[in-house]
Design a protein around this motif. Structure first.
Motif, PDB file in Angstrom:
ATOM      1  N   PRO A   1       0.824  -1.222   0.000  1.00  0.00           N
ATOM      2  CA  PRO A   1       0.000   0.000   0.000  1.00  0.00           C
ATOM      3  C   PRO A   1       0.852   1.264   0.000  1.00  0.00           C
ATOM      4  O   PRO A   1       1.961   1.284   0.539  1.00  0.00           O
ATOM      5  N   ARG A   2       0.317   2.312  -0.608  1.00  0.00           N
ATOM      6  CA  ARG A   2       1.090   3.541  -0.787  1.00  0.00           C
ATOM      7  C   ARG A   2       1.459   4.199   0.532  1.00  0.00           C
ATOM      8  O   ARG A   2       2.516   4.824   0.642  1.00  0.00           O
ATOM      9  N   HIS A   3       0.599   4.080   1.534  1.00  0.00           N
ATOM     10  CA  HIS A   3       0.922   4.724   2.807  1.00  0.00           C
ATOM     11  C   HIS A   3       2.151   4.078   3.450  1.00  0.00           C
ATOM     12  O   HIS A   3       2.918   4.731   4.150  1.00  0.00           O
ATOM     13  N   GLN A   4       2.349   2.774   3.162  1.00  0.00           N
ATOM     14  CA  GLN A   4       3.555   2.115   3.683  1.00  0.00           C
ATOM     15  C   GLN A   4       4.801   2.622   2.958  1.00  0.00           C
ATOM     16  O   GLN A   4       5.861   2.761   3.552  1.00  0.00           O
ATOM     17  N   ILE A   5       4.646   2.888   1.650  1.00  0.00           N
ATOM     18  CA  ILE A   5       5.777   3.411   0.880  1.00  0.00           C
ATOM     19  C   ILE A   5       6.148   4.804   1.377  1.00  0.00           C
ATOM     20  O   ILE A   5       7.312   5.139   1.539  1.00  0.00           O
TER      21      ILE A   5
END
Length: 343
Positions: free
Chosen positions: A164-168
């Motif tokens: 997920p983008r929030h993890q990136i």
């Protein structure tokens, strides 16, 4: 009350307009200054938080070799699957190998440009009307761009599901630092990548000089890394002109020119079997890997809309100009042979 003349009224309006313009200009300068300061602060923060990743050009070009070979073999295999009877009309080096070498080698801009040219010139269907020729070429343009962008977005969605983008965004920031390729500074991973690339190229060259069957495919694997390496080198010019990736444009245009010349040679100018196999290897390997639709599709989705349309239109039109100059003039004045041994 004192009456104002027309000239006095106009002078007052001009004076007010100038004052307003000055105020707006000052406000815009302040806003731009704030934006610049914000950008500089963010860049400084990224600089402080980022972790350096070392990029060595020798390793990058070495790892492009095996991925280029794999990519061109997959593309040739997909073409052969489509051409059956009755068919209807984590390191920086590894990442670059997958994107530039693998994905860029599977997709080919030059063959797409040649296909569009063949459609509106109706070389393979001589009795089709002009209107159908134009519709067929427009269909090729729309379907290829549409499917490329769809595939790109589908891949982004899959990546978002996996990571997920929030993890990136919460993860580490990396800064790529280019360093000279000194052997005494190579890591074990660098040596493995370099060795794998060199062995891959030596292997396909050895096969091309000894094997007597399917030599067109083997020649393609020999020429593929050369085309990919040139495209990788030209990519450094993508930031030279804002909102127009000059590197990808130069690679796609030059590859289209070379493919047009090869197509002309294969249709009546050369006749030996070996020459035909080398030409086909150059077309599939060199031109196919020098040019790329995957990067082209990625760029038109990342550019601002107006610049994306401009970039796409100029790329397609200049590709067609290349085909007209290399194939069209000869085809319309002298005529291409329909009994070439390369067909």
């Amino acid at each position: 009350m004192q009456d104002l003349s027309v000239n006095d009224f106009n002078k007052n309006n001009i004076s007010s307009s100038n004052t307003l313009s000055n105020v707006l200009a000052v406000a815009e300068n302040v806003e731009n200054s704030d934006v610049d300061e914000t950008i500089q602060a963010e860049e400084k923060e990224v600089e402080e938080l980022s972790t350096e990743l070392i990029e060595r050009k020798a390793i990058v070009f070495a790892i492009l070799i095996p991925f280029s070979i794999i990519g061109v073999l997959i593309r040739i295999g997909l073409i052969n699957l489509h051409s059956y009877p009755g068919t209807p009309q984590g390191t920086v080096s590894l990442w670059k190998g997958l994107t530039t070498g693998f994905c860029g080698s599977i997709t080919t801009f030059s063959s797409w440009i040649l296909l569009i040219f063949n459609e509106y010139t109706s070389q393979h269907i001589p009795h089709r009307s002009v209107a159908y020729n134009v519709l067929a070429s427009l269909a090729d343009i729309g379907i290829t761009i549409g499917m490329s962008v769809t595939g790109l977005k589908f891949g982004e969605h899959l990546a978002d599901i996996i990571i997920p983008r929030h993890q990136i965004r919460l993860g580490k920031l990396y800064k790529i630092v280019q360093k000279p390729s000194k052997l005494n500074e190579f890591t074990i991973a660098d040596i493995l990548c370099l060795g794998f690339g060199i062995v891959s190229f030596i292997l396909v060259v050895a096969l091309a000089s000894t094997v007597q069957v399917h030599r067109n495919i083997i020649f393609a694997t020999v020429f593929a890394p050369i085309g990919t390496s040139i495209r990788c080198y030209l990519s450094k010019y993508n930031t030279l002109k804002k909102h127009f990736p000059l590197g990808t444009f130069a690679a796609n245009l030059s590859g289209s020119i070379v493919l047009g010349i090869l197509f002309l040679l294969s249709n009546g100018i050369v006749s030996s079997q070996l020459s035909c196999e080398i030409i086909e290897g150059l077309a599939n390997g060199f031109c196919g890997c020098l040019t790329t639709i995957s990067s082209f599709a990625n760029e038109i989705t990342r550019l601002p809309r107006k610049h994306a349309y401009k970039y796409a239109l100029v790329s397609v039109l200049m590709g067609q100009v290349a085909m007209i100059l290399t194939i069209g003039i000869y085809h319309w004045t002298i005529g291409l042979s329909s009994t070439s041994t390369c067909n």
